[in-house]
Design a protein around this motif. Structure first.
Motif, PDB file in Angstrom:
ATOM      1  N   SER A 101      -6.439   3.245   9.755  1.00 37.91           N
ATOM      2  CA  SER A 101      -6.558   3.208   8.304  1.00 37.91           C
ATOM      3  C   SER A 101      -5.363   3.874   7.641  1.00 37.91           C
ATOM      4  O   SER A 101      -4.941   4.952   8.028  1.00 37.91           O
ATOM      5  CB  SER A 101      -7.847   3.918   7.892  1.00 37.91           C
ATOM      6  N   PHE A 102      -4.803   3.200   6.622  1.00 37.11           N
ATOM      7  CA  PHE A 102      -3.674   3.801   5.910  1.00 37.11           C
ATOM      8  C   PHE A 102      -4.140   5.024   5.136  1.00 37.11           C
ATOM      9  O   PHE A 102      -3.432   5.983   4.942  1.00 37.11           O
ATOM     10  CB  PHE A 102      -3.089   2.789   4.908  1.00 37.11           C
ATOM     11  N   LEU A 103      -5.358   4.950   4.685  1.00 38.69           N
ATOM     12  CA  LEU A 103      -5.876   5.983   3.799  1.00 38.69           C
ATOM     13  C   LEU A 103      -6.377   7.205   4.554  1.00 38.69           C
ATOM     14  O   LEU A 103      -6.110   8.343   4.184  1.00 38.69           O
ATOM     15  CB  LEU A 103      -7.011   5.381   2.969  1.00 38.69           C
ATOM     16  N   TYR A 104      -7.135   6.947   5.625  1.00 41.40           N
ATOM     17  CA  TYR A 104      -7.775   8.052   6.314  1.00 41.40           C
ATOM     18  C   TYR A 104      -7.048   8.496   7.571  1.00 41.40           C
ATOM     19  O   TYR A 104      -7.344   9.530   8.142  1.00 41.40           O
ATOM     20  CB  TYR A 104      -9.215   7.686   6.692  1.00 41.40           C
ATOM     21  N   MET A 146       7.592   5.557   5.951  1.00 43.99           N
ATOM     22  CA  MET A 146       6.144   5.311   5.929  1.00 43.99           C
ATOM     23  C   MET A 146       5.838   3.878   6.329  1.00 43.99           C
ATOM     24  O   MET A 146       4.924   3.609   7.100  1.00 43.99           O
ATOM     25  CB  MET A 146       5.614   5.595   4.518  1.00 43.99           C
ATOM     26  N   LEU A 186       0.245   5.083  -1.525  1.00 44.94           N
ATOM     27  CA  LEU A 186      -0.015   6.232  -0.682  1.00 44.94           C
ATOM     28  C   LEU A 186       0.964   7.381  -0.940  1.00 44.94           C
ATOM     29  O   LEU A 186       0.660   8.544  -0.731  1.00 44.94           O
ATOM     30  CB  LEU A 186       0.060   5.821   0.793  1.00 44.94           C
ATOM     31  N   LEU A 187       2.153   7.010  -1.369  1.00 47.61           N
ATOM     32  CA  LEU A 187       3.155   8.057  -1.572  1.00 47.61           C
ATOM     33  C   LEU A 187       3.193   8.468  -3.037  1.00 47.61           C
ATOM     34  O   LEU A 187       2.898   7.675  -3.917  1.00 47.61           O
ATOM     35  CB  LEU A 187       4.534   7.546  -1.157  1.00 47.61           C
ATOM     36  N   LEU A 198       3.430   2.820   9.402  1.00 46.27           N
ATOM     37  CA  LEU A 198       2.229   2.009   9.267  1.00 46.27           C
ATOM     38  C   LEU A 198       2.387   0.622   9.867  1.00 46.27           C
ATOM     39  O   LEU A 198       1.459  -0.161   9.897  1.00 46.27           O
ATOM     40  CB  LEU A 198       1.865   1.871   7.778  1.00 46.27           C
ATOM     41  N   ASP A 212      -5.903  -0.726   1.695  1.00 45.57           N
ATOM     42  CA  ASP A 212      -5.983  -0.211   3.050  1.00 45.57           C
ATOM     43  C   ASP A 212      -6.365  -1.366   3.966  1.00 45.57           C
ATOM     44  O   ASP A 212      -7.526  -1.541   4.352  1.00 45.57           O
ATOM     45  CB  ASP A 212      -7.045   0.904   3.098  1.00 45.57           C
ATOM     46  N   PRO A 233       0.811  -1.223   0.000  1.00 41.80           N
ATOM     47  CA  PRO A 233       0.000   0.000   0.000  1.00 41.80           C
ATOM     48  C   PRO A 233       0.836   1.260   0.000  1.00 41.80           C
ATOM     49  O   PRO A 233       0.386   2.327  -0.402  1.00 41.80           O
ATOM     50  CB  PRO A 233      -0.835  -0.129   1.270  1.00 41.80           C
ATOM     51  N   VAL A 234       2.040   1.100   0.472  1.00 48.43           N
ATOM     52  CA  VAL A 234       2.889   2.288   0.558  1.00 48.43           C
ATOM     53  C   VAL A 234       3.076   2.909  -0.824  1.00 48.43           C
ATOM     54  O   VAL A 234       3.062   4.132  -0.984  1.00 48.43           O
ATOM     55  CB  VAL A 234       4.259   1.914   1.176  1.00 48.43           C
ATOM     56  N   ASN A 281      -7.144   0.517  -2.651  1.00 50.96           N
ATOM     57  CA  ASN A 281      -5.977   1.200  -2.107  1.00 50.96           C
ATOM     58  C   ASN A 281      -5.190   0.364  -1.133  1.00 50.96           C
ATOM     59  O   ASN A 281      -4.292   0.864  -0.464  1.00 50.96           O
ATOM     60  CB  ASN A 281      -6.425   2.498  -1.416  1.00 50.96           C
TER      61      ASN A 281
END
Lengths: 283, 317, 317
Positions: B79-82, B50, B37-38, B54, B281, B33-34, B279
């Protein structure tokens, strides 16, 4: 053979079953002979022209064209292929696996049975579409992948039915007699139990095949089903969804109607089959 | 009785544990997921940083152990996203989803059971034919398709209903305001249709089986009134097993909200899970699945309990 | 005037696989207080006769010809609601399996009371209750008051049959139709129930049609006997005459096939062959393929005659 003939003629005495049968046959033939029945293969890039995009239904393109100029009528026939293929294949596989697991689980009992039940329980504590969604979202699109995904979520229903029938039949005298005669396990399983289990399995399959087709269509609609190169009816509908708002309705509606009719045909046949095999109803 | 409950609780716990393990594993294998996210030009150092933040830098078992540890504190990860606790993220959106599911089931039962009874009682006559035609069509239409047709008709062509979003919310529900109701009509109708058709068929089929039983024939031979036979004897005996099936259907209904929420941009858990999966997540996916599983199990349990109380053959052994 | 008179009754079933002529022209009559035994193999049409009298022939079955006169009225010209006031009231019935005759999710008491209230709507709950208990005691059910709250599965087979008999005789019927009432019971219970029925029928002066395939049971309880074969009556008369001096080959065969304790038989002598299919009846006498006396005369169906004090359809007497 005579039995089959008698059965078939009785089966189709129902007007509804006849209608469903004809419709299903029509779709199957159309899907099988798609290349012969269509003016173009919409997935051969050399046959489509962008200037034909978004033409409404008319004389040159009976059901209109989509955003790439693909003939909707041709796309539907090719889409039918994929939809039917995935639906039938996944039903067959899940039936086989379910039969196997159910027979083994019901007949041998013990820790195998407990294990299989546990597995089934865990799986059944989720809605099927969710499991399939996760599998496909993480695995990627693909016809074989989606067949596997649908098979994974469907086998449990067959297994459960088969197991309960086997548990009932196991107590009956003919099984006891077979064992007393020294019949080997696999002979009993395939010779005696299997024929009795087939009838409810086939009835179940008639219900599940429609569900399999809908599941594939739904996943493809969400973009996690079959790939764009081999679209199914669901993909076509998804394709046309965005342009629905600008008034180009034919891109989605026609594939949708065909999908609906296909499912109706299957359900009509399935209903009639259940009526003939089990006249007093019940679920 | 107590034994039964304890047994069930233990069983549930095992199931939830297994689910968390399987999901965790799948998500672990699914990808990184990293990367999502980046921004693509992030430096290696930022990636490592990161990953550490996480909690993604250990082996599978270290990560799972960490998860279990958090679980024992009632925490399901962030959550990774939120950036918020996964549990909160899911629970916030749950009422919206439940609103759709509960309303759909309510209408499906309210309309479906009487129609199913009517179809069974009027076997062979026009009532049955019309009702069964309608219900056959209803189960043959995929949820997304009916949603589309409704949108086409009422939003695009006639422009009288909004095609996305949830209306004004009051007391957790949007059913109390006119604006809310306008937004509810199409999503709820979409969900209801399939369930309604299914319940009609199940009720009709169940009733037909019950009405063919000997005690119904004996009731007729005793000269009981038709309504007594149909409702007190017929419907009562049909509802007992029917109830179990309907309860289980509720879970499927929640699953279909995923599709419905996507089409109508309804701010519920359906949309959440799709985004979360795409995503990667993981905490949200795990949290969502555990909560769904919990709901399912709770429904199963309630239904079994209800069954035990209502069917005297089981209640009084 | 006779209480019940069946005149040329034909009841056919119009199925997908052909027309099943279950009852194909039968005549008999019943006086008040008379016990008629309707005897024959499975599928001979005995039960269908019973249901025809009750007016419970459902599609695809239909009474196509004939008359049923009961208490001066022609039942076949009675409308549905009037028929309902007769069923369970003036004409009562009990079926073979008491287990399946009772609604499994209702108490015995409720089911008895509903039988009462169906025909005496102004009867209040308390009075109905008392009458129900009274009736249960009359049929010899121990602890009647307690049993009112019991569910069917809590009673034994014999007890259930007593309950069913109580329900049948509750409204003082003029006619009771008992379809194989002792077949599903243990032999010892059978004797008890038979004795009970005999006593009650005498007490209430009820006429009884006793349907059975068991000649020995019939011979114990009945005054008159009608032997049915393939939808028709082949021999009909006073029991003592018929059973001690049977004239029809089928009746003789039935009696001969009974295992007895008195004579020592080396082999059991069943009647060879099986009954012809009711959708494919042969030309001429239906029994000719199994009859030791069959000859070319039998290609014409024998007319019914009165011989030696009974009605009989056979060429060879």
């Amino acid at each position: 053979m005579k039995h089959l003939y008698a059965f078939t003629s009785r089966f189709f005495k129902s007007k509804r079953a006849l209608f469903g049968g004809v419709l299903f046959l029509l779709f199957t033939v159309a899907a099988l002979f798609a290349p012969l029945l269509t003016p173009q293969n919409p997935y051969d890039l050399t046959q489509i022209y962008l200037q034909n995009s978004f033409l409404p239904p008319g004389s040159s393109f009976w059901l209109g064209t989509d955003e790439m100029g693909r003939d909707i009528y041709s796309a539907i026939l090719y889409g039918l292929r994929t939809s039917l293929y995935v639906g039938i294949a996944s039903t067959l596989f899940s039936m086989l696996i379910g039969l196997g697991m159910g027979l083994v689980s019901g007949y041998f009992g013990g820790w195998i049975d407990r294990m299989i039940i546990r597995l089934a329980d865990i799986q059944l504590s989720f809605p099927a579409i969710l499991i399939a969604l996760i599998i496909m979202a993480l695995w990627g699109q693909g016809i074989n992948k989606i067949i596997v995904a649908i098979t994974i979520v469907s086998w449990v229903y067959y297994a459960r039915t088969v197991r309960s029938v086997v548990l009932q039949e196991k107590e009956k005298e003919y099984i006891e007699a077979a064992r007393a005669l020294g019949m080997r396990h696999h002979h009993i399983l395939f010779g005696e139990l299997l024929p009795n289990v087939l009838s409810p399995v086939i009835v179940l399959a008639t219900v599940r095949i429609a569900y399999a087709i809908i599941l594939e269509a739904t996943l493809s609609f969400l973009g996690v089903g079959v790939p764009m190169t081999k679209p199914s009816l669901g993909t076509l509908i998804s394709n046309g969804y965005e342009v629905l708002f600008s008034g180009d309705w034919w891109v989605s509606i026609f594939p949708g109607i065909v999908l609906m009719l296909l499912i109706i045909a299957i359900n009509l046949l399935g209903d009639r089959l259940r009526e003939v095999l089990n006249p007093s109803g019940g679920f | 009785m107590l034994r039964f409950i304890l047994d069930r609780l233990w069983h549930t716990f095992l199931v939830l544990l297994a689910i968390s393990f399987i999901t965790f594993f799948i998500m672990y294998k699914a990808g990184d997921p990293v990367q999502l996210l980046l921004p693509p030009d992030a430096t290696q150092a930022q990636v490592i940083q990161m990953r550490h933040t996480l909690g993604l830098d250990g082996s599978f078992f270290i990560q799972y152990k960490g998860f279990l540890l958090q679980l024992s504190h009632g925490h399901l990860g962030t959550s990774f996203l939120y950036g918020e606790p996964a549990l909160t993220v899911v629970l916030e959106r749950l009422p919206a989803t439940l609103e759709l599911a509960v309303l759909a089931m309510f209408f499906a039962i309210l309309i479906g059971i009487p129609l199913g009874v009517s179809a069974a009682v009027h076997h062979g006559k026009w009532q049955e034919k019309i009702i069964m035609f309608f219900s056959l069509t209803g189960i043959s239409i995929p949820v997304f398709w009916i949603a589309m047709v409704l949108v086409l008709l009422f939003s695009v062509t006639f422009n009288i209903l909004p095609s996305s979003g949830r209306g004004t919310v009051y007391l957790f529900s949007s059913a109390f305001t006119w604006d809310g109701i306008r937004h509810l009509i199409m999503p709820v109708t979409t969900l209801t249709l399939f369930q309604l058709a299914l319940i009609i068929r199940l009720t009709q089929s169940g009733m037909r089986e019950v009405l063919s039983k000997e005690y119904i024939r004996f009731a007729r031979a005793r000269g009981l009134s038709p309504s007594r036979i149909i409702y007190t004897h017929g419907l009562r005996n049909t509802l007992i097993p029917l109830m179990t099936v309907i309860g289980l259907q509720f879970g499927q209904l929640i699953a279909f909200t995923i599709v419905t929420e996507t089409i109508f941009a309804w701010p519920g858990t359906g949309k959440l899970i799709i985004d979360a999966i795409q995503n990667l997540d993981r905490p949200v996916v795990v949290a969502y699945l555990l909560i769904i599983a919990l709901i399912f199990v709770a429904i199963n349990f309630t239904v079994d309990l209800l069954y035990t109380f209502i069917d005297p053959r089981i209640r009084l052994r | 005037m006779a209480l019940l008179q069946l005149h040329n009754l034909h009841t056919y079933f119009f199925t997908e696989t052909g027309i099943v002529k279950a009852v194909n022209g039968i005549n008999f009559s019943l006086e008040r207080g008379e016990i008629l035994g309707l005897v024959g193999e499975s599928g001979a049409g005995k039960s269908v006769t019973g249901f025809s009298i009750l007016g419970l022939i459902d599609p695809p079955g239909r009474i196509v010809e004939g008359d049923i006169f009961f208490n001066g009225k022609n039942l076949l010209q009675t409308d549905a609601s009037t028929y309902r006031t007769i069923r369970g009231n003036q004409i009562a019935s009990i079926f073979q399996d008491p287990q399946t005759s009772l609604d499994p999710v209702m108490t015995i008491g409720s089911q008895i009371i509903e039988s009462l209230q169906a025909h005496h709507p102004h009867l209040d709950k308390k009075a109905a209750w008392r009458r129900a208990v009274e009736m249960l005691e009359h049929v010899g059910l121990p602890a009647a008051k307690k049993r009112m709250h019991a569910y069917p599965h809590q009673l034994s087979g014999g007890m259930k049959q007593r309950v069913v008999i109580a329900m049948a005789l509750l409204n003082n019927p003029l006619l009771l139709i008992a379809d194989e009432p002792t077949t599903a019971l243990d032999v010892t219970i059978q004797a008890q129930i038979l004795y009970l029925m005999q006593t009650l029928v005498k007490d209430f002066n009820t006429s009884l049609i006793f349907i059975s395939h068991d000649l020995s049971v019939i011979s114990q309880i009945c005054n008159t006997v009608a032997v049915m074969y393939a939808g028709r009556i082949v021999e009909y008369g006073d029991k003592s005459i018929l059973l001690s001096d049977p004239k029809h080959p089928y009746t003789k065969g039935l009696i001969a096939s009974l295992p007895t304790l008195e004579k020592s038989k080396k082999h059991l002598t069943p009647i060879p062959g099986t009954m012809p299919s009711l959708s494919n009846l042969p030309r001429g006498c239906y029994f000719k393929d199994r009859c030791p006396l069959a000859d070319s005369q039998c290609d014409h169906y024998p007319e019914e005659r009165i011989v030696a004090g009974r009605r009989i359809s056979c060429h060879h007497i």
